[in-house]
Design a protein around this motif. Structure first.
Motif, PDB file in Angstrom:
ATOM      1  N   CYS A 180       0.845  -1.198   0.000  1.00 57.49           N
ATOM      2  CA  CYS A 180       0.000   0.000   0.000  1.00 57.49           C
ATOM      3  C   CYS A 180       0.884   1.253   0.000  1.00 57.49           C
ATOM      4  O   CYS A 180       1.840   1.358   0.756  1.00 57.49           O
ATOM      5  CB  CYS A 180      -0.869  -0.013   1.251  1.00 57.49           C
ATOM      6  SG  CYS A 180      -1.826   1.497   1.438  1.00 57.49           S
TER       7      CYS A 180
ATOM      8  N   CYS B 269      -0.198   3.044   3.669  1.00 52.57           N
ATOM      9  CA  CYS B 269       0.156   2.475   4.988  1.00 52.57           C
ATOM     10  C   CYS B 269       1.293   1.475   4.913  1.00 52.57           C
ATOM     11  O   CYS B 269       1.692   0.910   5.926  1.00 52.57           O
ATOM     12  CB  CYS B 269      -1.088   1.815   5.612  1.00 52.57           C
ATOM     13  SG  CYS B 269      -1.560   0.274   4.807  1.00 52.57           S
TER      14      CYS B 269
ATOM     15  N   CYS C 259      -6.618   0.451   4.518  1.00 52.57           N
ATOM     16  CA  CYS C 259      -6.783   1.902   4.674  1.00 52.57           C
ATOM     17  C   CYS C 259      -7.327   2.562   3.417  1.00 52.57           C
ATOM     18  O   CYS C 259      -7.408   3.779   3.331  1.00 52.57           O
ATOM     19  CB  CYS C 259      -5.425   2.535   5.031  1.00 52.57           C
ATOM     20  SG  CYS C 259      -4.334   2.681   3.597  1.00 52.57           S
TER      21      CYS C 259
ATOM     22  N   CYS D  45      -6.031  -0.520  -1.012  1.00 57.19           N
ATOM     23  CA  CYS D  45      -5.617  -1.297   0.166  1.00 57.19           C
ATOM     24  C   CYS D  45      -6.846  -1.678   0.994  1.00 57.19           C
ATOM     25  O   CYS D  45      -7.713  -0.831   1.236  1.00 57.19           O
ATOM     26  CB  CYS D  45      -4.669  -0.418   0.982  1.00 57.19           C
ATOM     27  SG  CYS D  45      -4.330  -0.971   2.643  1.00 57.19           S
TER      28      CYS D  45
ATOM     29  N   GLY E 221      -5.905   3.052   0.778  1.00 56.44           N
ATOM     30  CA  GLY E 221      -4.898   3.779  -0.011  1.00 56.44           C
ATOM     31  C   GLY E 221      -4.614   3.043  -1.314  1.00 56.44           C
ATOM     32  O   GLY E 221      -4.931   1.853  -1.438  1.00 56.44           O
TER      33      GLY E 221
HETATM   34 ZN    ZN Z   1      -3.070   0.819   3.313  1.00 54.43          ZN
END
Ligand code: ZN
Ligand code: BV8
Length: 262
Positions: free
Chosen positions: A124, A127, A155, A152, A157
């Motif tokens: 990711c 994170c 999170c 992700c 992301g």
């Molecule tokens: Zn993440």
């Protein structure tokens, strides 16, 4: 001065250092090759960077997915196979690559030191958590297009490829092992690299300074003029098998290539 294959035969520890040229005969474009299509007007150093990804994640993710599709289609070529065979015929061989493909592994080389990471290892961007299973290749990725990166699960992301981008540090332990091999080896076979990207490109120079010989296997070899530096001008897929023939070393059979990791 011509390289004497007996230097290879007598070597206690050979360091093979590869760049994009070793995968060229597998059909994978090198960085020197002009970028095509969507990416034509970009320089790889822009695309292969966190800033480039931040600026346009779909453009950069699409570029890596096109490359990943190409790697999945590709097969190890005689250069990869010769390097895997050489490891069985010399007392010690350390393989250090700048490449992010898995062709050395698929040719049977164990313990490949990837200084610039692996394209098929995702994590990711936000994170940093690694991704367990490979995201499936997006429809039409091989043709080359903008593709939104998957998200992700922790999170949300954007995912990024597990490669070292320009301006990012190389994996410290891997780099340490590569430098230690450069200090200890008797011979570096530098295969298919333009030697422009640091700190990886300092490996042949470190080995020369520590007393090793260096042979550049490249259609356009670039020599510094050092007395223990040689060139075998030509394509790696032709030069390396011929070198193994010429050098009076053991004769382990050429390994069979393994299929791509899907
Ligand atoms: Zn993440
Ligand atoms: C770092 C993964 C610092 C990604 C790659 C200004 C701004 C920012 C940074 C810098 C700067 N100036 C210098 C730097 C440092 C920078 C750098 O070196 N830049 C270059 C452009 C000058 N380096 C970095 O940024 C590195 N990190 O310095 O971090 C730092 C320190 C502390 C804390 C934080 C940060 C990270 C560099 C890694 C970049 N990632 N790859 C991806 O793949 O997308 S680099 C990538 O390009 C490859 O991995 C490879 O290393 C390089 C391409 O080189 P080659 O492999 O040699 O391929 P190339 O196409 O150039 O040449 C092919 C050769 O094959 C040719 O010679 C050809 O003749 C030959 N050939 C062709 N066919 C054949 C053949 N040979 C044999 N047989 C054939 N058939």
């Amino acid at each position: 001065m011509h390289f004497d294959p007996n230097v290879l035969a007598k070597a206690r520890h050979v360091l093979v250092f590869t760049g994009a040229g070793v995968s060229a005969e597998s059909g994978i474009a090198t960085f020197r090759d002009k970028l095509v299509g969507l990416w034509e007007r970009f320089d790889p150093t822009q695309l292969a960077s966190a800033d480039g990804f931040r600026a346009d994640p779909a453009l950069v993710w699409g570029w890596y997915e096109m490359r990943r599709a190409g790697i999945l289609q590709a097969r190890p070529n005689p250069a990869h196979l010769a390097i895997a065979a050489l490891a069985k015929r010399v007392p010690r061989l350390t393989l250090v690559t700048q490449n992010v493909d898995d062709l050395h592994e698929r040719a049977g080389s164990p313990d490949v030191l990837h200084l610039h990471g692996r394209l098929d290892a995702f994590r990711c961007f936000s994170c940093d958590r690694p991704v367990g299973s490979l995201p499936a290749l997006a429809e039409g990725a091989g043709a080359g297009r903008r593709i939104e990166p998957p998200r992700c699960v922790y999170c949300a992301g954007p995912l990024r490829p597990g490669v070292v981008w320009f301006g990012e540090s190389l994996p410290a332990h891997t780099l340490e092992r590569a430098f230690a091999a450069a200090e200890d080896c008797d011979l570096v076979l530098s295969v298919g690299t333009s030697g422009l990207v640091q700190p990886a490109a300092s490996i042949p120079r470190l080995a020369l300074a520590a007393g090793a010989s260096v042979v550049h296997v490249n259609p356009q070899p670039a020599l510094t003029g050092h007395p223990r530096e040689f060139a075998l001008a030509g394509k790696a897929g032709e030069v390396l098998p011929a070198l193994l023939q010429a050098a009076p070393i053991g004769s382990a059979p050429m390994p069979r290539p393994a299929p791509a990791r899907r």
